[in-house]
Design a protein around this motif. Sequence first.
Motif, PDB file in Angstrom:
ATOM      1  N   LEU A 242      70.662 105.201 -18.778  1.00  0.00           N
ATOM      2  CA  LEU A 242      71.572 104.541 -18.082  1.00  0.00           C
ATOM      3  C   LEU A 242      73.041 105.527 -18.027  1.00  0.00           C
ATOM      4  N   THR A 243      73.576 105.593 -16.654  1.00  0.00           N
ATOM      5  CA  THR A 243      75.032 106.142 -16.747  1.00  0.00           C
ATOM      6  C   THR A 243      76.090 105.364 -17.512  1.00  0.00           C
ATOM      7  N   VAL A 244      77.255 106.059 -17.447  1.00  0.00           N
ATOM      8  CA  VAL A 244      78.265 105.266 -18.147  1.00  0.00           C
ATOM      9  C   VAL A 244      78.614 103.962 -17.190  1.00  0.00           C
ATOM     10  N   GLU A 245      78.386 104.246 -15.833  1.00  0.00           N
ATOM     11  CA  GLU A 245      78.915 103.190 -14.781  1.00  0.00           C
ATOM     12  C   GLU A 245      78.048 101.831 -15.173  1.00  0.00           C
ATOM     13  N   GLU A 246      76.729 102.372 -14.952  1.00  0.00           N
ATOM     14  CA  GLU A 246      75.697 101.224 -15.406  1.00  0.00           C
ATOM     15  C   GLU A 246      75.690 100.319 -16.759  1.00  0.00           C
ATOM     16  N   LEU A 247      76.153 101.037 -17.712  1.00  0.00           N
ATOM     17  CA  LEU A 247      76.237 100.707 -18.929  1.00  0.00           C
ATOM     18  C   LEU A 247      77.664  99.774 -18.939  1.00  0.00           C
ATOM     19  N   ARG A 248      78.684 100.295 -18.255  1.00  0.00           N
ATOM     20  CA  ARG A 248      79.866  99.514 -18.330  1.00  0.00           C
ATOM     21  C   ARG A 248      79.827  98.362 -17.533  1.00  0.00           C
ATOM     22  N   ALA A 249      78.812  98.186 -16.518  1.00  0.00           N
ATOM     23  CA  ALA A 249      78.696  96.687 -16.008  1.00  0.00           C
ATOM     24  C   ALA A 249      78.148  95.827 -16.876  1.00  0.00           C
ATOM     25  N   ILE A 250      77.037  96.210 -17.633  1.00  0.00           N
ATOM     26  CA  ILE A 250      76.490  95.445 -18.577  1.00  0.00           C
ATOM     27  C   ILE A 250      77.537  95.077 -19.896  1.00  0.00           C
ATOM     28  N   VAL A 251      78.090  95.880 -20.309  1.00  0.00           N
ATOM     29  CA  VAL A 251      79.025  95.693 -21.240  1.00  0.00           C
ATOM     30  C   VAL A 251      79.913  94.644 -21.064  1.00  0.00           C
ATOM     31  N   ASP A 252      80.688  95.031 -19.730  1.00  0.00           N
ATOM     32  CA  ASP A 252      81.722  94.160 -19.169  1.00  0.00           C
ATOM     33  C   ASP A 252      81.134  92.526 -18.882  1.00  0.00           C
ATOM     34  N   GLU A 253      79.886  92.559 -18.446  1.00  0.00           N
ATOM     35  CA  GLU A 253      79.265  91.066 -18.045  1.00  0.00           C
ATOM     36  C   GLU A 253      78.882  90.615 -19.486  1.00  0.00           C
ATOM     37  N   THR A 254      78.225  91.127 -20.637  1.00  0.00           N
ATOM     38  CA  THR A 254      77.968  90.647 -21.739  1.00  0.00           C
ATOM     39  C   THR A 254      79.138  90.251 -22.562  1.00  0.00           C
ATOM     40  N   HIS A 255      80.279  91.093 -22.698  1.00  0.00           N
ATOM     41  CA  HIS A 255      81.508  90.692 -23.428  1.00  0.00           C
ATOM     42  C   HIS A 255      82.298  89.443 -22.669  1.00  0.00           C
ATOM     43  N   GLY A 256      82.204  89.346 -21.696  1.00  0.00           N
ATOM     44  CA  GLY A 256      82.453  88.165 -20.773  1.00  0.00           C
ATOM     45  C   GLY A 256      81.993  86.847 -21.089  1.00  0.00           C
ATOM     46  N   TRP A 257      80.612  86.932 -21.740  1.00  0.00           N
ATOM     47  CA  TRP A 257      79.725  85.859 -22.128  1.00  0.00           C
ATOM     48  C   TRP A 257      80.352  85.901 -23.739  1.00  0.00           C
ATOM     49  N   GLY A 258      80.858  86.503 -24.314  1.00  0.00           N
ATOM     50  CA  GLY A 258      81.430  86.438 -25.667  1.00  0.00           C
ATOM     51  C   GLY A 258      80.253  86.866 -26.552  1.00  0.00           C
ATOM     52  N   LYS A 259      79.416  87.949 -26.006  1.00  0.00           N
ATOM     53  CA  LYS A 259      78.258  88.562 -26.954  1.00  0.00           C
ATOM     54  C   LYS A 259      78.355  89.970 -26.703  1.00  0.00           C
ATOM     55  N   LYS A 260      77.443  90.618 -27.512  1.00  0.00           N
ATOM     56  CA  LYS A 260      77.503  92.053 -27.729  1.00  0.00           C
ATOM     57  C   LYS A 260      76.380  92.753 -27.306  1.00  0.00           C
ATOM     58  N   VAL A 261      76.332  94.245 -27.276  1.00  0.00           N
ATOM     59  CA  VAL A 261      75.544  94.805 -26.595  1.00  0.00           C
ATOM     60  C   VAL A 261      75.087  95.871 -27.678  1.00  0.00           C
ATOM     61  N   ALA A 262      73.854  96.026 -27.928  1.00  0.00           N
ATOM     62  CA  ALA A 262      73.303  96.895 -29.024  1.00  0.00           C
ATOM     63  C   ALA A 262      72.530  97.864 -27.994  1.00  0.00           C
ATOM     64  N   CYS A 263      73.075  99.167 -28.544  1.00  0.00           N
ATOM     65  CA  CYS A 263      72.382 100.670 -27.875  1.00  0.00           C
ATOM     66  C   CYS A 263      71.463 101.501 -28.653  1.00  0.00           C
ATOM     67  N   HIS A 264      70.183 101.373 -28.113  1.00  0.00           N
ATOM     68  CA  HIS A 264      69.377 102.694 -28.713  1.00  0.00           C
ATOM     69  C   HIS A 264      70.051 103.700 -28.212  1.00  0.00           C
ATOM     70  N   ALA A 265      70.247 104.769 -29.068  1.00  0.00           N
ATOM     71  CA  ALA A 265      70.885 106.171 -28.809  1.00  0.00           C
ATOM     72  C   ALA A 265      70.386 107.031 -29.907  1.00  0.00           C
ATOM     73  N   TYR A 266      69.782 108.236 -29.515  1.00  0.00           N
ATOM     74  CA  TYR A 266      69.505 109.137 -30.614  1.00  0.00           C
ATOM     75  C   TYR A 266      70.502 110.040 -30.785  1.00  0.00           C
ATOM     76  N   GLY A 267      71.140 110.692 -29.759  1.00  0.00           N
ATOM     77  CA  GLY A 267      72.065 111.650 -29.955  1.00  0.00           C
ATOM     78  C   GLY A 267      72.167 112.147 -28.362  1.00  0.00           C
TER      79      GLY A 267
END
Length: 435
Positions: free
Chosen positions: A240-265
């Motif tokens: 995902l791009t930063v913009e795509e991720l930000r849309a998910i994080v923004d939405e999820t935080h709005g629901w009072g929930k958190k985002v777990a990100c698989h990321a190697y490096g």
Amino acid sequence: MKLLCCSLWLAVVVSVVAQEPSRSAVPQITVIRAGTLIDGKSDQPRRDQVIVVRGNRIESVSDAATARMPAGATVIDLSKATVLPGLIDSHTHIFLQGEDPAQGGYDANILTAPLALRATRATVSARRALEQGFTTLRDVETEGAGYGDIGIKQAIEAGYIPGPRLFVVTRAISTTGGYPLEGYAPELEMPKGAQIVDGSVEARKAAREQLDHGADWIKVYMTHRSWVGKDGELVSQPTLTVEELRAIVDETHGWGKKVACHAYGGIGLHRALDGGCDSIEHGLDLDDAAIAQMLKQGTWYVPTLSVYYTDWGPAETEAGQRDRLRAAVHEPSFRKALKAGVKIVFGTDMGGIPWTEPIAQEFSRMVEFGMQPMDAIQSSTSRAAVMLDMEGKIGVLAPGAFADIVAVDADPLHDIKALERIDFVMKDGKVFRSK
Ligand SMILES: [Zn+2]
């Protein structure tokens, strides 16, 4: 060998509490005598303690010498054991079974297994976790089994099957080119193990759908393939791009929930941090800038060490060289994060590892890589509880907490491997397993 070890486990499960929740008005009172008590939060264990459990909650924890024994209580004598809070594994996949490549591997699971079979196997995975003292799991993706985790969670909560408390992510999110099934004829429309999105609108919509269907967390893949680069470095394909991720994080935080990100490096890891991920999963190759940003943003780190130190491909193959490089960069990343004070939480990737293997093997790997045993225990108890927004409710032996209590006849502070031999498990005040 693995089969033998399973049947032994099953043999010692004496009391499966899998009926409808009790409707009796008087809560049951249980008194547990603890020889040594590790409360999940304090840095020092305490000797000779008494835990009073009323219904599904801990009412009090006090010195045996001064404790008042409530009348009519059932007494459980663990005076020769070390008693701990129920353990928390914050990275599991109950819908995976360590699929053997020789039997078709990951793809066969999606292409040939009826959903009922997958659900049945997930039921066994959940039970296996509870048998080993893991009373809570954050289960981070059903791998093509849709919203099956919601169903398993409901079955556990309603008392139909035994299992840990589940925090579930449902389908997980990645991009085109960012998740299997892969390698089939381009003319074929293949199912994917995660929900595929491209663009911020689709990304936000996927998060909304998953949250609407009951996801407790959202899981995002920020890197996918990895390989050895031309300078011998580990390279990971970003998704995902930063913009795509930000849309998910923004939405999820709005629901009072958190985002777990698989990321190697590399690029994907930095996008994960720039986009505001709440937890980094695996984080094999953390550079100094990433560690500094994690500290600044309070990002959780779930390193899942063990799974990268077994089952390497043959040394002469590309995959085998990549597997060795992953392991080689992971240990120093973990050590740097530990030294810097990043909030490290216990997670295993069980499911990627067969459920017949001990979940607690991860503790040994954490200690081998420099973590103090008490710190490793807290990463699986009180610290994980804070990440899950359950502080004071799970991961601690203290008044008001749910009565999720485990014990082992050994001192895990001197022998961390002993946590693989937990033989007393109580969840919600009900004994699930005892000797
Ligand atoms: Zn995983």
